[in-house]
Design an enzyme around this catalytic site. Sequence first.
Site, PDB file in Angstrom:
ATOM      1  N   ASP A   9       0.883  -1.169   0.000  1.00  0.00           N
ATOM      2  CA  ASP A   9       0.000   0.000   0.000  1.00  0.00           C
ATOM      3  C   ASP A   9       0.927   1.229   0.000  1.00  0.00           C
ATOM      4  O   ASP A   9       2.145   1.104  -0.185  1.00  0.00           O
ATOM      5  CB  ASP A   9      -0.981  -0.022   1.191  1.00  0.00           C
ATOM      6  CG  ASP A   9      -0.303   0.183   2.540  1.00  0.00           C
ATOM      7  OD1 ASP A   9       0.947   0.248   2.597  1.00  0.00           O
ATOM      8  OD2 ASP A   9      -1.030   0.279   3.551  1.00  0.00           O
ATOM      9  N   CYS A  66       3.125  -3.278   3.986  1.00  0.00           N
ATOM     10  CA  CYS A  66       2.270  -2.152   4.378  1.00  0.00           C
ATOM     11  C   CYS A  66       3.011  -1.416   5.491  1.00  0.00           C
ATOM     12  O   CYS A  66       4.218  -1.620   5.655  1.00  0.00           O
ATOM     13  CB  CYS A  66       0.865  -2.613   4.764  1.00  0.00           C
ATOM     14  SG  CYS A  66       0.777  -3.738   6.176  1.00  0.00           S
ATOM     15  N   THR A  68       2.862  -1.514   8.945  1.00  0.00           N
ATOM     16  CA  THR A  68       3.361  -2.407   9.996  1.00  0.00           C
ATOM     17  C   THR A  68       3.595  -3.827   9.501  1.00  0.00           C
ATOM     18  O   THR A  68       4.236  -4.627  10.184  1.00  0.00           O
ATOM     19  CB  THR A  68       2.325  -2.513  11.130  1.00  0.00           C
ATOM     20  OG1 THR A  68       1.091  -2.983  10.544  1.00  0.00           O
ATOM     21  CG2 THR A  68       2.088  -1.175  11.809  1.00  0.00           C
ATOM     22  N   HIS A  99      11.018 -23.928   8.865  1.00  0.00           N
ATOM     23  CA  HIS A  99       9.987 -24.646   9.613  1.00  0.00           C
ATOM     24  C   HIS A  99       8.571 -24.461   9.069  1.00  0.00           C
ATOM     25  O   HIS A  99       7.735 -25.338   9.242  1.00  0.00           O
ATOM     26  CB  HIS A  99       9.995 -24.208  11.086  1.00  0.00           C
ATOM     27  CG  HIS A  99      11.148 -24.780  11.854  1.00  0.00           C
ATOM     28  ND1 HIS A  99      11.229 -24.747  13.227  1.00  0.00           N
ATOM     29  CD2 HIS A  99      12.285 -25.405  11.424  1.00  0.00           C
ATOM     30  CE1 HIS A  99      12.372 -25.319  13.616  1.00  0.00           C
ATOM     31  NE2 HIS A  99      13.026 -25.722  12.532  1.00  0.00           N
ATOM     32  N   HIS A 134       8.028 -30.902  10.013  1.00  0.00           N
ATOM     33  CA  HIS A 134       7.433 -29.599   9.702  1.00  0.00           C
ATOM     34  C   HIS A 134       6.410 -29.702   8.568  1.00  0.00           C
ATOM     35  O   HIS A 134       5.439 -28.961   8.520  1.00  0.00           O
ATOM     36  CB  HIS A 134       8.522 -28.588   9.361  1.00  0.00           C
ATOM     37  CG  HIS A 134       9.503 -28.431  10.467  1.00  0.00           C
ATOM     38  ND1 HIS A 134       9.137 -27.945  11.703  1.00  0.00           N
ATOM     39  CD2 HIS A 134      10.814 -28.758  10.557  1.00  0.00           C
ATOM     40  CE1 HIS A 134      10.194 -27.953  12.498  1.00  0.00           C
ATOM     41  NE2 HIS A 134      11.218 -28.448  11.828  1.00  0.00           N
TER      42      HIS A 134
HETATM   43  C1  RB5 Z   1      -1.928   2.605   6.537  1.00  0.00           C
HETATM   44  O1  RB5 Z   1      -2.046   3.809   7.205  1.00  0.00           O
HETATM   45  C2  RB5 Z   1      -1.668   1.478   7.495  1.00  0.00           C
HETATM   46  O2  RB5 Z   1      -2.776   1.267   8.303  1.00  0.00           O
HETATM   47  C3  RB5 Z   1      -1.299   0.196   6.754  1.00  0.00           C
HETATM   48  O3  RB5 Z   1      -0.196   0.450   5.950  1.00  0.00           O
HETATM   49  C4  RB5 Z   1      -0.941  -1.010   7.587  1.00  0.00           C
HETATM   50  O4  RB5 Z   1       0.056  -0.715   8.510  1.00  0.00           O
HETATM   51  C5  RB5 Z   1      -2.061  -1.778   8.147  1.00  0.00           C
HETATM   52  O5  RB5 Z   1      -1.901  -2.787   8.835  1.00  0.00           O
END
Ligand code: RB5
Length: 147
Positions: A9, A66, A68, A99, A134
Amino acid sequence: MGKIVIASDHAGFYLKEKVKEFLQKENHKVIDVGCFSAESVDYPEYGAKAIEKILNKEAEYGILICGTGIGMSIVANRFPGIRAALCHEPFSAKMSRLHNNANVLVLGGRIIGEGIALEIVKTFFETPFEGGRHERRINLIEDITKK
Ligand code: RB5
């Protein structure tokens, strides 16, 4: 190795470009399904686009990025046969292959820098699946979640 599909994203866009460049330099074939700018988009759409390529066998592995890595992981792991590993350091990347036979690597573009991200990517694609016990555990995931 088969093709690698990559998606992000807006929060992962910058890192996606760096990872893509690195993979291409290492002679991997990469399919980029977007996004294609830092303009705000919804990660489930791009995560699902990438997973579709794996499920229809256009790609063997995926990389999702993304902010996080959490949102992309949640999306990817909803699909049968997908084992997505969110990794912030190389040890997890190594173990996810050894694994878990992870077929999708997930990164957090707002958590790790380019240097560590490329180490993670390198480790992920250099490490084979160990198989044995595994394999049984991975098959169990599919069996249990089919019910
Ligand atoms: C975008 O602001 C953020 O929410 C997205 O990139 C991600 O971290 C969601 O889990």
